[in-house]
Scaffold this motif. Structure first.
Motif, PDB file in Angstrom:
ATOM      1  N   ARG A  92       3.191  11.367 -23.439  1.00  0.00           N
ATOM      2  CA  ARG A  92       2.937   9.996 -22.832  1.00  0.00           C
ATOM      3  C   ARG A  92       2.084   9.272 -23.684  1.00  0.00           C
ATOM      4  O   ARG A  92       2.237   8.003 -24.219  1.00  0.00           O
ATOM      5  CB  ARG A  92       2.747   9.968 -21.415  1.00  0.00           C
ATOM      6  N   GLU A 102       7.552  12.119 -15.120  1.00  0.00           N
ATOM      7  CA  GLU A 102       6.947  13.373 -15.382  1.00  0.00           C
ATOM      8  C   GLU A 102       7.701  14.080 -14.370  1.00  0.00           C
ATOM      9  O   GLU A 102       7.802  13.792 -13.067  1.00  0.00           O
ATOM     10  CB  GLU A 102       5.477  13.470 -15.118  1.00  0.00           C
ATOM     11  N   ALA A 150       3.295  16.631 -20.583  1.00  0.00           N
ATOM     12  CA  ALA A 150       3.574  15.262 -20.140  1.00  0.00           C
ATOM     13  C   ALA A 150       2.568  14.228 -20.723  1.00  0.00           C
ATOM     14  O   ALA A 150       3.023  13.286 -21.301  1.00  0.00           O
ATOM     15  CB  ALA A 150       3.808  15.178 -18.715  1.00  0.00           C
TER      16      ALA A 150
END
Length: 459
Positions: free
Chosen positions: A65, A103, A61
């Motif tokens: 990101r 997430e 994640a």
């Protein structure tokens, strides 16, 4: 089995990921291909990844990101919001607000999904969560990402795209940039090109083709497939199945027909027979034909990530499709695809302006899109290529039975082929399988595979 799999997904709050550095504040018009009514919706893509020991326990994640934030600098229009101008013209207000990111983690392992990953996927609405207020056409984020970590260490990447911004190739181009940055690249290999003026209408607009894909057809006989009693099955076509289908064609067509022509003609013929329509009903097979790659003569530059395709329609009566040999449907599909050239694309853009950006025909229509070369299966964020990458469900908007995708995959034996998801009312699906059986010998597991109920909340 995977269709009955239940699991819990724990999601963190949805956050906005903005470009990693300052980007231009401007208004950028979409093309007249982009903003047609049939593309004013959000489409879901899903990617399944295994655990990779070489990543040293890094969490996907934060890696993804951070890469999204960096990719949004050159692709800054994705961080904006759509506005509607005069004449239903859509434009991106490049505000830099960002895209949605979630997430999550799930108490399920990748192997619980079964040996052959294919849509529709269980608990899809939990894996690509529809954040309240995020799926409007205007003023909503143009991309939504959800990274769901699995109990085995693998993860699922769900992506939802506002279709007016990009086609499959354009989305893969952006996700490819994210993947490169996630793997440590200094910047994307492919430079993004906006260039939407390339596919704008002429002045004055002057359509030059019939464009049967945009015919206004009244639904006088309740011909749009209802959502009740819909079931799903996916069919695998490897080289043996393709060869069997090709053998049904006349010799002169066998060498000229592509896999897409073969499978689309087969699906159109068998689906029409399965729906048991009146012989005089006019049927449309809408084919997604890309203008990328120069085949159509349209000068689409490398890096262009807008919608660059046409939707030519093959047209025939239900009676002819059912009664005539398979070659009839295949030839019609091939002929419709062959219409698309630079003049056809300009004609579509002109028609959009003259007719208020109409939706393509949905009455007695069926749409097929070839994603075998789109590149979803090659998106490596550092954990290797996905086990499955591509469409998350079957259908177009609220019409789950109207469309299908040709997706590259391997079967349980490791054979390369194409998976074709189908969605039909229960009794029609039974007939569809029988009709296909007369033209191609399906493996025993496909004949016996139970029909799977459609997850309607995920459509």
């Amino acid at each position: 089995m995977a269709s009955s799999l239940k699991f819990t997904v724990r999601r963190g709050p949805a956050v906005l990921v903005a470009p990693a550095s300052a980007t231009p504040r401007e208004l950028k018009r979409l093309s007249d291909i982009d903003d047609q009514d049939g593309l004013r919706l959000h489409v879901p893509i899903i990617q399944f990844y295994r655990q990779n020991a070489l990543m040293g326990g890094r969490e996907p994640a934060p890696v993804i990101r951070d890469a999204i934030a960096r990719a949004l600098v050159p692709y800054y229009p994705f961080a904006g919001r759509l506005r509607e101008l005069e004449g239903r013209k859509l434009a991106v207000d490049c505000t830099g607000e960002g895209v949605l990111f979630i997430e999550a983690e799930a108490d399920v392992r990748l192997d619980h999904f079964g040996d052959e990953l294919q849509p529709p996927f269980p608990c899809l609405e939990e894996l690509i969560f529809d954040v309240p207020g995020s799926s409007e056409v205007l003023g909503s984020p143009l991309l939504l990402f959800q990274v769901t970590r699995l109990a085995c260490g693998g993860f699922i990447l769900g992506v939802r795209l506002h279709h007016t911004m990009a086609d499959a190739q354009g989305l893969v181009q952006f996700l490819g940039a994210v993947a490169e940055l996630a793997r440590g690249a200094a910047g994307p290999t492919v430079r993004p090109v906006w260039g939407r003026e390339l596919l704008e209408a002429r002045d004055p607009p002057r359509p030059a083709f019939a464009h049967r894909e945009y015919d206004e057809v009244p639904d006088t006989k309740g011909s749009i497939i209802p959502l009740d009693d819909m079931v799903h099955r996916s069919f695998f076509f490897g080289r043996h199945e393709v060869a069997a289908i090709r053998a049904n064609l006349p010799p002169d067509l066998r060498s000229r027909a592509s896999k897409f022509d073969l499978l689309t003609g087969l699906l159109w013929k068998c689906r029409t027979a399965a729906l048991a329509l009146d012989a005089d009903e006019v049927m449309r097979m809408i084919c997604v034909v890309t203008a990328h790659g120069g085949k159509s003569g349209v000068a689409i530059p490398k890096g262009y990530y807008g919608n660059a395709f046409a939707l030519p329609a093959a047209v025939a009566t239900a009676g002819d499709l059912v009664a005539k040999p398979l070659g009839y449907a295949v030839e019609l599909v091939k002929r419709a695809k062959g219409e698309v050239n630079v003049e056809y694309m300009r004609s579509v853009a002109d028609l959009m302006v003259l007719r208020g950006r109409p939706h393509f025909t949905v009455v007695r229509a069926y749409l097929a899109s070839d994603l075998t070369k789109a590149g979803f299966s090659n998106l490596d964020f550092g954990w290797g290529n996905p086990v499955y990458g591509g469409p998350a469900n079957v259908g177009v908007g609220t019409s789950p039975g109207m469309a299908t995708f040709l997706v590259p995959c391997k079967n349980a034996k490791g054979e390369d082929g194409i998976i074709v998801p189908m969605c039909l009312p229960g009794p029609a699906m039974e007939t569809f399988v029988k009709e296909m059986g007369t033209l191609v010998s399906l493996p025993a597991e496909q004949k016996q595979d139970p029909m799977l109920p459609v997850n309607r909340s995920a459509l």
